[in-house]
Design an enzyme around this catalytic site. Structure first.
Site, PDB file in Angstrom:
ATOM      1  N   HIS A  59     -68.342  19.630 -25.574  1.00 47.82           N
ATOM      2  CA  HIS A  59     -68.694  18.229 -25.040  1.00 47.82           C
ATOM      3  C   HIS A  59     -70.399  18.069 -24.983  1.00 47.82           C
ATOM      4  CE1 HIS A  59     -65.008  17.188 -24.174  1.00 47.82           C
ATOM      5  NE2 HIS A  59     -64.740  16.870 -22.982  1.00 47.82           N
TER       6      HIS A  59
ATOM      7  N   GLU B  26     -75.865   9.535  -5.581  1.00 46.84           N
ATOM      8  CA  GLU B  26     -76.105   9.174  -7.131  1.00 46.84           C
ATOM      9  C   GLU B  26     -76.415   7.738  -6.975  1.00 46.84           C
ATOM     10  OE1 GLU B  26     -73.728  10.400 -10.329  1.00 46.84           O
ATOM     11  OE2 GLU B  26     -73.805  12.705  -9.720  1.00 46.84           O
TER      12      GLU B  26
ATOM     13  N   ASP C  45     -70.500  15.202 -12.548  1.00 43.74           N
ATOM     14  CA  ASP C  45     -69.403  14.319 -12.307  1.00 43.74           C
ATOM     15  C   ASP C  45     -68.149  14.514 -13.268  1.00 43.74           C
ATOM     16  OD1 ASP C  45     -71.855  13.290 -11.271  1.00 43.74           O
ATOM     17  OD2 ASP C  45     -72.056  11.857 -12.941  1.00 43.74           O
TER      18      ASP C  45
HETATM   19  P1  FAD Z   1     -70.564  22.954 -25.106  1.00 51.06           P
HETATM   20  O1  FAD Z   1     -70.739  21.629 -25.526  1.00 51.06           O
HETATM   21  O2  FAD Z   1     -69.339  23.733 -26.038  1.00 51.06           O
HETATM   22  O3  FAD Z   1     -71.712  23.941 -25.262  1.00 51.06           O
HETATM   23  C1  FAD Z   1     -73.042  23.412 -24.896  1.00 51.06           C
HETATM   24  C2  FAD Z   1     -74.175  24.272 -25.439  1.00 51.06           C
HETATM   25  O4  FAD Z   1     -74.078  25.559 -24.628  1.00 51.06           O
HETATM   26  C3  FAD Z   1     -74.235  24.821 -26.881  1.00 51.06           C
HETATM   27  O5  FAD Z   1     -75.361  25.028 -27.174  1.00 51.06           O
HETATM   28  C4  FAD Z   1     -73.315  26.029 -26.632  1.00 51.06           C
HETATM   29  O6  FAD Z   1     -73.366  26.947 -27.651  1.00 51.06           O
HETATM   30  C5  FAD Z   1     -73.686  26.876 -25.355  1.00 51.06           C
HETATM   31  N1  FAD Z   1     -72.701  27.515 -24.622  1.00 51.06           N
HETATM   32  C6  FAD Z   1     -71.409  27.216 -24.551  1.00 51.06           C
HETATM   33  N2  FAD Z   1     -70.771  28.411 -23.938  1.00 51.06           N
HETATM   34  C7  FAD Z   1     -71.813  29.206 -23.631  1.00 51.06           C
HETATM   35  C8  FAD Z   1     -71.605  30.474 -23.262  1.00 51.06           C
HETATM   36  N3  FAD Z   1     -70.528  30.885 -22.906  1.00 51.06           N
HETATM   37  N4  FAD Z   1     -73.069  31.291 -23.082  1.00 51.06           N
HETATM   38  C9  FAD Z   1     -73.997  30.691 -23.429  1.00 51.06           C
HETATM   39  N5  FAD Z   1     -74.020  29.475 -24.039  1.00 51.06           N
HETATM   40  C10 FAD Z   1     -73.164  28.630 -24.464  1.00 51.06           C
HETATM   41  N6  FAD Z   1     -73.778  17.378 -17.376  1.00 51.06           N
HETATM   42  C11 FAD Z   1     -74.496  17.477 -16.140  1.00 51.06           C
HETATM   43  O7  FAD Z   1     -75.168  18.461 -15.899  1.00 51.06           O
HETATM   44  N7  FAD Z   1     -74.081  16.569 -15.119  1.00 51.06           N
HETATM   45  C12 FAD Z   1     -72.895  15.842 -15.345  1.00 51.06           C
HETATM   46  O8  FAD Z   1     -72.392  15.293 -14.334  1.00 51.06           O
HETATM   47  C13 FAD Z   1     -72.359  15.842 -16.461  1.00 51.06           C
HETATM   48  N8  FAD Z   1     -71.387  14.738 -16.954  1.00 51.06           N
HETATM   49  C14 FAD Z   1     -70.793  14.879 -18.257  1.00 51.06           C
HETATM   50  C15 FAD Z   1     -69.668  13.946 -18.192  1.00 51.06           C
HETATM   51  C16 FAD Z   1     -69.094  13.932 -19.600  1.00 51.06           C
HETATM   52  C17 FAD Z   1     -67.914  12.912 -19.688  1.00 51.06           C
HETATM   53  C18 FAD Z   1     -69.563  14.715 -20.579  1.00 51.06           C
HETATM   54  C19 FAD Z   1     -68.970  14.647 -22.012  1.00 51.06           C
HETATM   55  C20 FAD Z   1     -70.511  15.702 -20.318  1.00 51.06           C
HETATM   56  C21 FAD Z   1     -71.339  15.738 -19.111  1.00 51.06           C
HETATM   57  N9  FAD Z   1     -72.196  16.593 -19.002  1.00 51.06           N
HETATM   58  C22 FAD Z   1     -73.060  16.624 -17.710  1.00 51.06           C
HETATM   59  C23 FAD Z   1     -72.818  17.416 -19.729  1.00 51.06           C
HETATM   60  C24 FAD Z   1     -72.309  18.775 -20.108  1.00 51.06           C
HETATM   61  O9  FAD Z   1     -73.159  19.700 -19.287  1.00 51.06           O
HETATM   62  C25 FAD Z   1     -72.531  19.324 -21.444  1.00 51.06           C
HETATM   63  O10 FAD Z   1     -71.585  18.459 -22.314  1.00 51.06           O
HETATM   64  C26 FAD Z   1     -72.500  20.545 -21.531  1.00 51.06           C
HETATM   65  O11 FAD Z   1     -72.543  20.916 -23.227  1.00 51.06           O
HETATM   66  C27 FAD Z   1     -70.893  21.290 -21.241  1.00 51.06           C
HETATM   67  O12 FAD Z   1     -70.141  21.058 -22.093  1.00 51.06           O
HETATM   68  P2  FAD Z   1     -69.338  22.237 -22.997  1.00 51.06           P
HETATM   69  O13 FAD Z   1     -68.899  23.321 -21.692  1.00 51.06           O
HETATM   70  O14 FAD Z   1     -68.183  21.654 -23.596  1.00 51.06           O
HETATM   71  O15 FAD Z   1     -70.244  23.072 -23.459  1.00 51.06           O
END
Ligand code: FAD
Length: 524
Positions: free
Chosen positions: A94, A271, A157
């Site tokens: 994401h 917020e 969120d």
């Molecule tokens: P990924 O996108 O898969 O990874 C993100 C990064 O972290 C990459 O660099 C990846 O290599 C690294 N990573 C993943 N897993 C690990 C691991 N196990 N160890 C070390 N590194 C790792 N963020 C907020 O803070 N507050 C919010 O309210 C918020 N709302 C959101 C709402 C939506 C609809 C979306 C899409 C995103 C939102 N986000 C928010 C952002 C979110 O924190 C980021 O998208 C974050 O990247 C988490 O997504 P993911 O778990 O899919 O991680």
């Protein structure tokens, strides 16, 4: 999707390994994890883009680990290989700018670990905590902790993102003003470093790794378990929205709300949203916030404002049935201290879970109209309190004047003293700063370019006006940008990278350090 990878290590003269699968050393496939590696196009295509849909780049393979030890074996192999290859843990993918991609390398599908039993364990003692696998969705952590009447203190969120994905950034939301970001609530981590070592770290043990990984953008290690502090979970939430036409009154009230201690009557969540000329909607049918007559009144308020911009504080108070009468009195006393537009207070009473999982409902609606899987050229900024009114004037009433964006614009303050500066996440120098989320979607062809130009104009405005904006979920095209972003932390970032990921294997999609397979990503 035209993904291209430049695989520099393929042509290294000193390479002793036989290269197969377009660039990975052949002896990789002799490891015991080989049966968990997928190289078919379906698998690599699924791991070649992210929620942002702005950039794309295919990995050579995807690992579906059964245990953290599988991941360690892969990383150890890469690190000890004459031609190390990139490894990117991927949660839900994401990220918005390709941060979870690994062109020319291996994406680790962390979600594969979630199918194992026992990856979320709650300890319900005097100082309760949960041990959650890094791959777990926050929604699943909530479900497991609620069985014990407990819950983490700070929430993003949206709950369909992973524990480690948000801890790699910071994890912010409306509770962060009181409890700090999610990273500030972590007690212990299991981490696989860039050399393949499995380390348990905390504030007292291997603390440099602990602080590096929290907010560390995946650069220093792969989080496989996080121990997170818990609080008693409330049963219900009084959810409040208050409308403003004047930005100075809006921010003054927000700052008053975040100055309150837990022992004082106040909101548990704060917020805010900025509404630019956008047509307000009632929200999802099952949980409408505004009636159609409310929408009419809000539209009237917007049309009276010279700029057409209105602001909405979103607050929440937690309570249990037994405390519902006191809660009503507390709410009345708080509202009496605020200066929202008279009559523009909207309340709703919901279950705690319904409140925390509110974006799920919006996701369903957006999916049903084909507006979820579209490009998201999001820009998130931390803006110091001292310049937020300048930012409002230059951006919402300048760069965005007349705009009618599809998406949401968030704006809410946090207290800097709740952030631990030893962690890698970058906050602000002011004692209070605002998270401003320009969360806009590209609805039609041509929108991506237009929205990206507006994002650039926002950054240029901050730069020209000397507004010290920091990007959250940051993205920079050059190392200069990263050095400016980390500021005084940069030398620590570089030193810890050399210590914990000397071959620059991990999370190359952040584009902070050049990776072994130098990245060429394509625009989608
Ligand atoms: P990924 O996108 O898969 O990874 C993100 C990064 O972290 C990459 O660099 C990846 O290599 C690294 N990573 C993943 N897993 C690990 C691991 N196990 N160890 C070390 N590194 C790792 N963020 C907020 O803070 N507050 C919010 O309210 C918020 N709302 C959101 C709402 C939506 C609809 C979306 C899409 C995103 C939102 N986000 C928010 C952002 C979110 O924190 C980021 O998208 C974050 O990247 C988490 O997504 P993911 O778990 O899919 O991680």
């Amino acid at each position: 999707m035209a993904a291209r990878c430049s695989i520099a290590f393929m042509i290294m003269a000193s390479c002793l390994s036989v290269l197969v699968s377009g660039g990975l050393p052949g002896d990789l496939f002799a490891l015991s994890v080989a049966s968990k590696l997928r190289v078919d196009r379906n698998s690599t295509a699924r791991a070649s883009s992210d929620f942002g849909r702005i950039v794309a780049a295919a990995p050579e393979a995807v690992l579906h680990p059964a245990t953290p030890a599988d991941i360690a074996e892969l990383v150890r192999f890469s690190a000890s290989s004459p031609s190390p290859f990139p490894v990117a843990p991927r949660g839900q993918g994401h990220s918005a700018r390709g941060q979870s991609l690994a062109p020319g390398g291996v994406v680790v599908d962390m979600r594969a670990l979630a199918s194992r039993r026992g990856r979320v364990n709650v300890s319900a003692g005097a100082a309760p905590y949960v041990d959650a696998g890094g791959e777990q969705l926050w929604a699943d952590v909530l479900r497991a902790t609620l069985e014990h009447g407990l819950a983490p203190r700070v929430w993003t969120d949206y709950l369909r993102i992973t524990v480690a994905g948000t801890l790699s950034n910071a994890g912010i939301g409306g509770q962060a003003f009181r409890h700090g970001p999610q990273i500030a609530n972590v007690l212990e981590l299991d981490v696989i470093t860039g050399t393949g070592d499995m380390v348990t770290c905390s504030r007292d043990k291997d603390s440099d790794l602990f602080f590096a990984v929290l907010g560390g953008l995946g650069q220093f290690g792969i989080i496989t378990r996080a121990r997170i502090g818990l609080m008693p979970a409330p049963k219900r939430v009084r959810w409040v929205r208050l409308a403003y036409s004047d930005v100075a009154t809006f921010t003054k009230d927000q700052e008053l709300l975040i100055s309150k201690r837990a022992s004082e009557a106040g909101f548990d969540y704060v917020e805010g949203q900025v509404q630019l000329n956008r047509t307000l909607t009632e929200g999802p049918k099952s949980t409408p916030f505004f009636s159609s007559s409310d929408i009419g009144r809000l539209a009237g308020l917007a049309s009276k404002s010279v700029s057409g911009v209105i602001y909405v504080i979103e607050g929440a108070m937690y309570y249990n049935e037994s405390t519902s009468t006191t809660m009503d009195q507390k709410l009345e006393s708080i509202l009496g201290q605020l200066s929202f537009e008279e009559g523009f207070v909207f309340t709703k009473d919901v279950r705690y879970v319904q409140f925390l999982d509110r974006v799920r409902e919006e996701e369903r609606v957006l999916r049903s109209i084909g507006m979820w899987d579209v490009p998201h050229p999001w820009l998130n900024l931390f803006v110091p309190r001292s310049r937020i009114l300048d930012f409002d004037a230059g951006v919402f009433k300048g760069v965005f004047a007349g705009a009618n964006p599809v998406g949401v614009i968030l704006m809410y303050p946090m207290n800097t003293n709740m952030w631990d500066d030893r962690m890698m996440a970058v906050a602000s120098d002011d004692d209070v700063f605002y998270a401003v989320g320009l969360l806009r979607s590209a609805a039609v062809i041509g929108d991506v370019e237009r929205l990206e130009k507006e994002n650039e104009a926002v950054l240029a405005f901050c730069n020209n006006e000397d507004i010290e904006c920091k990007q959250y979920l940051p993205h920079y095209a050059s190392q200069d940008g990263w050095q400016r972003h980390f500021g005084a932390k940069w030398s620590r970032v570089a030193d810890l990278k050399a210590k914990y990921d000397p071959h620059r294997i991990l999370s190359p999609g952040q584009r902070i350090f050049s990776s072994p397979a130098s990245m060429v990503v394509a625009s989608m």
